[in-house]
Design an enzyme around this catalytic site. Structure first.
Site, PDB file in Angstrom:
ATOM      1  N   ASP A  97     -34.626  33.357   3.540  1.00 50.80           N
ATOM      2  CA  ASP A  97     -35.642  34.563   3.518  1.00 50.80           C
ATOM      3  C   ASP A  97     -36.851  34.046   4.480  1.00 50.80           C
ATOM      4  O   ASP A  97     -36.964  32.817   4.682  1.00 50.80           O
ATOM      5  CB  ASP A  97     -36.445  34.583   1.953  1.00 50.80           C
ATOM      6  CG  ASP A  97     -37.258  35.800   1.991  1.00 50.80           C
ATOM      7  OD1 ASP A  97     -36.817  36.979   2.769  1.00 50.80           O
ATOM      8  OD2 ASP A  97     -38.095  35.711   1.144  1.00 50.80           O
ATOM      9  N   GLU A 145     -41.693  41.847  -3.213  1.00 55.04           N
ATOM     10  CA  GLU A 145     -41.794  41.887  -1.854  1.00 55.04           C
ATOM     11  C   GLU A 145     -40.956  42.763  -1.343  1.00 55.04           C
ATOM     12  O   GLU A 145     -39.589  42.578  -1.455  1.00 55.04           O
ATOM     13  CB  GLU A 145     -41.494  40.551  -1.494  1.00 55.04           C
ATOM     14  CG  GLU A 145     -42.458  39.485  -1.577  1.00 55.04           C
ATOM     15  CD  GLU A 145     -42.478  38.129  -1.000  1.00 55.04           C
ATOM     16  OE1 GLU A 145     -41.604  37.705  -0.220  1.00 55.04           O
ATOM     17  OE2 GLU A 145     -43.667  37.356  -0.913  1.00 55.04           O
ATOM     18  N   GLU A 162     -38.626  44.372   1.608  1.00 50.07           N
ATOM     19  CA  GLU A 162     -38.003  43.518   2.832  1.00 50.07           C
ATOM     20  C   GLU A 162     -36.939  44.563   3.123  1.00 50.07           C
ATOM     21  O   GLU A 162     -36.484  45.172   2.223  1.00 50.07           O
ATOM     22  CB  GLU A 162     -37.771  42.200   2.523  1.00 50.07           C
ATOM     23  CG  GLU A 162     -38.852  41.345   1.914  1.00 50.07           C
ATOM     24  CD  GLU A 162     -38.577  39.698   1.686  1.00 50.07           C
ATOM     25  OE1 GLU A 162     -37.493  39.408   2.659  1.00 50.07           O
ATOM     26  OE2 GLU A 162     -39.221  39.107   1.281  1.00 50.07           O
ATOM     27  N   ASP A 210     -37.682  40.897  -2.922  1.00 55.60           N
ATOM     28  CA  ASP A 210     -37.720  39.563  -3.210  1.00 55.60           C
ATOM     29  C   ASP A 210     -38.861  39.262  -4.397  1.00 55.60           C
ATOM     30  O   ASP A 210     -40.162  38.936  -4.173  1.00 55.60           O
ATOM     31  CB  ASP A 210     -38.094  38.758  -1.841  1.00 55.60           C
ATOM     32  CG  ASP A 210     -38.330  37.372  -2.065  1.00 55.60           C
ATOM     33  OD1 ASP A 210     -37.880  36.769  -2.933  1.00 55.60           O
ATOM     34  OD2 ASP A 210     -39.276  36.835  -1.228  1.00 55.60           O
ATOM     35  N   ARG A 267     -46.144  34.663  -8.227  1.00 57.83           N
ATOM     36  CA  ARG A 267     -47.316  34.013  -7.460  1.00 57.83           C
ATOM     37  C   ARG A 267     -47.804  32.632  -7.998  1.00 57.83           C
ATOM     38  O   ARG A 267     -48.172  31.777  -7.460  1.00 57.83           O
ATOM     39  CB  ARG A 267     -47.971  35.006  -7.224  1.00 57.83           C
ATOM     40  CG  ARG A 267     -47.653  36.120  -6.381  1.00 57.83           C
ATOM     41  CD  ARG A 267     -47.027  35.971  -5.235  1.00 57.83           C
ATOM     42  NE  ARG A 267     -46.541  37.050  -4.412  1.00 57.83           N
ATOM     43  CZ  ARG A 267     -45.917  37.242  -3.538  1.00 57.83           C
ATOM     44  NH1 ARG A 267     -45.249  36.191  -2.870  1.00 57.83           N
ATOM     45  NH2 ARG A 267     -45.515  38.199  -3.097  1.00 57.83           N
ATOM     46  N   LYS A 311     -39.099  32.006  -6.438  1.00 59.79           N
ATOM     47  CA  LYS A 311     -38.252  32.918  -5.582  1.00 59.79           C
ATOM     48  C   LYS A 311     -36.987  32.978  -6.237  1.00 59.79           C
ATOM     49  O   LYS A 311     -36.070  33.786  -5.735  1.00 59.79           O
ATOM     50  CB  LYS A 311     -38.334  32.727  -4.284  1.00 59.79           C
ATOM     51  CG  LYS A 311     -39.661  32.652  -3.626  1.00 59.79           C
ATOM     52  CD  LYS A 311     -40.174  34.047  -3.275  1.00 59.79           C
ATOM     53  CE  LYS A 311     -41.648  33.766  -2.182  1.00 59.79           C
ATOM     54  NZ  LYS A 311     -41.838  35.054  -1.536  1.00 59.79           N
ATOM     55  N   THR A 364     -33.397  38.501  -6.500  1.00 63.84           N
ATOM     56  CA  THR A 364     -33.561  39.379  -5.482  1.00 63.84           C
ATOM     57  C   THR A 364     -32.705  40.609  -5.425  1.00 63.84           C
ATOM     58  O   THR A 364     -31.619  40.457  -5.486  1.00 63.84           O
ATOM     59  CB  THR A 364     -33.115  38.165  -4.254  1.00 63.84           C
ATOM     60  OG1 THR A 364     -33.879  37.381  -4.404  1.00 63.84           O
ATOM     61  CG2 THR A 364     -33.443  39.154  -3.118  1.00 63.84           C
ATOM     62  N   GLU A 376     -50.997  41.479  -2.093  1.00 65.24           N
ATOM     63  CA  GLU A 376     -51.634  41.978  -0.856  1.00 65.24           C
ATOM     64  C   GLU A 376     -52.431  43.189  -1.317  1.00 65.24           C
ATOM     65  O   GLU A 376     -53.537  43.417  -1.096  1.00 65.24           O
ATOM     66  CB  GLU A 376     -50.775  42.309   0.152  1.00 65.24           C
ATOM     67  CG  GLU A 376     -50.197  41.097   0.880  1.00 65.24           C
ATOM     68  CD  GLU A 376     -49.197  41.558   2.095  1.00 65.24           C
ATOM     69  OE1 GLU A 376     -48.149  41.559   1.557  1.00 65.24           O
ATOM     70  OE2 GLU A 376     -49.708  41.916   2.996  1.00 65.24           O
TER      71      GLU A 376
HETATM   72 MN    MN Z   1     -40.039  37.288   0.575  1.00 65.43          MN
END
Ligand code: MN
Length: 415
Positions: free
Chosen positions: A128, A201, A203, A233, A237, A253, A257, A363
């Site tokens: 990744d 995430e 992606e 993903d 956090r 992580k 996924t 974010e």
């Molecule tokens: Mn990622």
């Protein structure tokens, strides 16, 4: 290379010609499906149907050395670019409006909503990256302040880490909230418990279809990518913040996924190639792209609470990436790292310049400090029962090349 189509290629499968359909004849994405009681087999999506390629091969309507009789696309990918083009050519001819074979093919069409979709290929290894400038600036600003947002290497190389192939699951697979070591900044010692800051995430994953054993050029890297999937993903956090120094993400992580079930081929995306954004500093020669190798793919994320209605929480575009998958692959191979058929490369979170272009809740909620509004509530991070759905498509003049859904629901932590 065949010239990309400039408009919708009409099919005798009527639903494939409908405006807004993810799977017109221009697409022909590859997946693995099963129907009640049957073994998983290779198929292609056309409109609201799946064409059973395993069935076609058994019936002698397709001849591909038995590759499509397997329950995954790895063997076919390994057969090489010539065969990739031949299958696409053959299927386009068979499914085209007015094709003589329509009557013989019709019994091999399965309604998509009666099929179960499986992992389309066996993931050999999973890497990744961290390759969207907006994402890296956002995360860096939160953790290190605006002055030190980008690490000194960021503008010179696509930064990555080696993930776990075993964690990759197909859309629809539930995801269990992980437990791990958590340490609040003010706490003297860590504790072990369920992640309180579980995230997504947005992606795109690139699937390697040709092996290499040593450095390859960016052009060679581009040619060895078989296709692309949407990729979520999932990221804890709080576990990540405590564990990541100095070797990068590890267990944060490794829970799951999620990928979308249809491999959208590089051939289908050919009309949508675009350049990466302007460089802020020149790249080293081995990372230079000889032509446009990124794609214009509109992306979104929906959040649906248990029993609730969905809210689109993010809209962005793959074109925001600073590094293309071809550059990432060339960088990956540059040390001599052997790459194999079935390797999966995650793009890294795809964020754009505006607030609603951000591809993670970290974010969107600015580290949890500014929860976002959703239908019937608000969110800083993912809550138990939430379903997160990624969608993506490239838009042609009168057709789209879509990825379908990449969805997963969060189950409560064990115990
Ligand atoms: Mn990622």
């Amino acid at each position: 290379m065949t010239r990309p189509a400039t408009g919708l290629i009409r099919s005798w499968v009527e639903s494939a010609n409908a405006p807004g359909c993810d799977f017109p004849l221009n697409n022909l994405p590859y997946g693995v499906f099963s129907t009640t009681g049957g073994a998983p087999r290779c198929g292609t999506a056309i409109g609201d149907r799946i064409l059973d390629l395993h069935g076609l091969e058994q019936a002698g309507l397709l001849a591909f050395s038995g590759d499509l009789l397997t329950g995954g696309w790895n063997a076919f990918m390994a057969s090489g670019r010539g065969e990739w083009a031949r299958l696409r050519r053959t299927l386009t001819a068979l499914l085209r409006e007015g094709a003589e074979e329509a009557e013989r093919l019709a019994p091999h069409l399965v309604a998509m909503d009666e099929a179960r979709l499986h992992m389309p290929f066996e993931v050999r290894e999973y890497t990744d990256f961290y390759a969207s400038l907006h994402h890296a600036r956002n995360v860096g600003t939160m953790f290190r302040g605006p002055e030190n947002a980008l690490p000194p290497n960021w503008l010179h190389m696509p930064i990555g880490y080696n993930g776990r192939a075993s964690s990759v699951v197909v859309s629809g697979t539930p995801v269990r909230r992980p437990c791990g070591q958590l340490k609040a900044p003010e706490a003297a010692a860590p504790r072990f418990g369920p992640s309180q800051r579980f995230d997504i995430e947005l992606e795109i994953g690139a699937i390697i279809g040709q092996p290499s054993d040593g450095p390859i050029t960016v052009a060679e890297a581009f040619d060895s990518i078989f296709g692309y999937v949407l990729l979520n993903d999932w990221s804890a956090r709080d576990i990540q913040a405590w564990e990541y120094q100095p070797l990068g993400p590890f267990l944060a992580k490794a829970t799951a996924t999620t990928i979308s079930p249809w491999i959208v081929t590089a051939a289908a995306l050919e009309p949508f190639r675009i350049d990466t954004p302007p460089r802020e500093v020149p790249l080293l020669d081995y990372l230079l792209e000889p032509g446009p190798m990124l794609y214009d793919i509109a992306l979104s994320v929906e959040l649906t609470p248990e029993g609730g209605t969905e809210t689109v929480i993010c809209r962005t575009n793959y074109r925001e990436m600073y590094y293309s998958a071809a550059q990432q692959l060339a960088h990956h191979a540059s040390s001599g790292c052997p790459m194999r058929v079935g390797d999966l490369l995650g793009s890294g979170t795809i964020s754009g310049p505006e607030r609603d272009n951000r591809g993670s809740l970290l974010e969107l909620s600015w580290g949890g400090k500014e929860p976002i509004e959703i239908a019937g509530g608000s969110r800083a991070f993912v809550e138990d029962g939430d379903e997160l759905t990624l969608r993506g498509h490239a838009e042609g003049p009168d057709y789209r090349v879509g990825f379908g859904a990449c969805a997963g629901r969060l189950l409560p932590a064990r115990g």
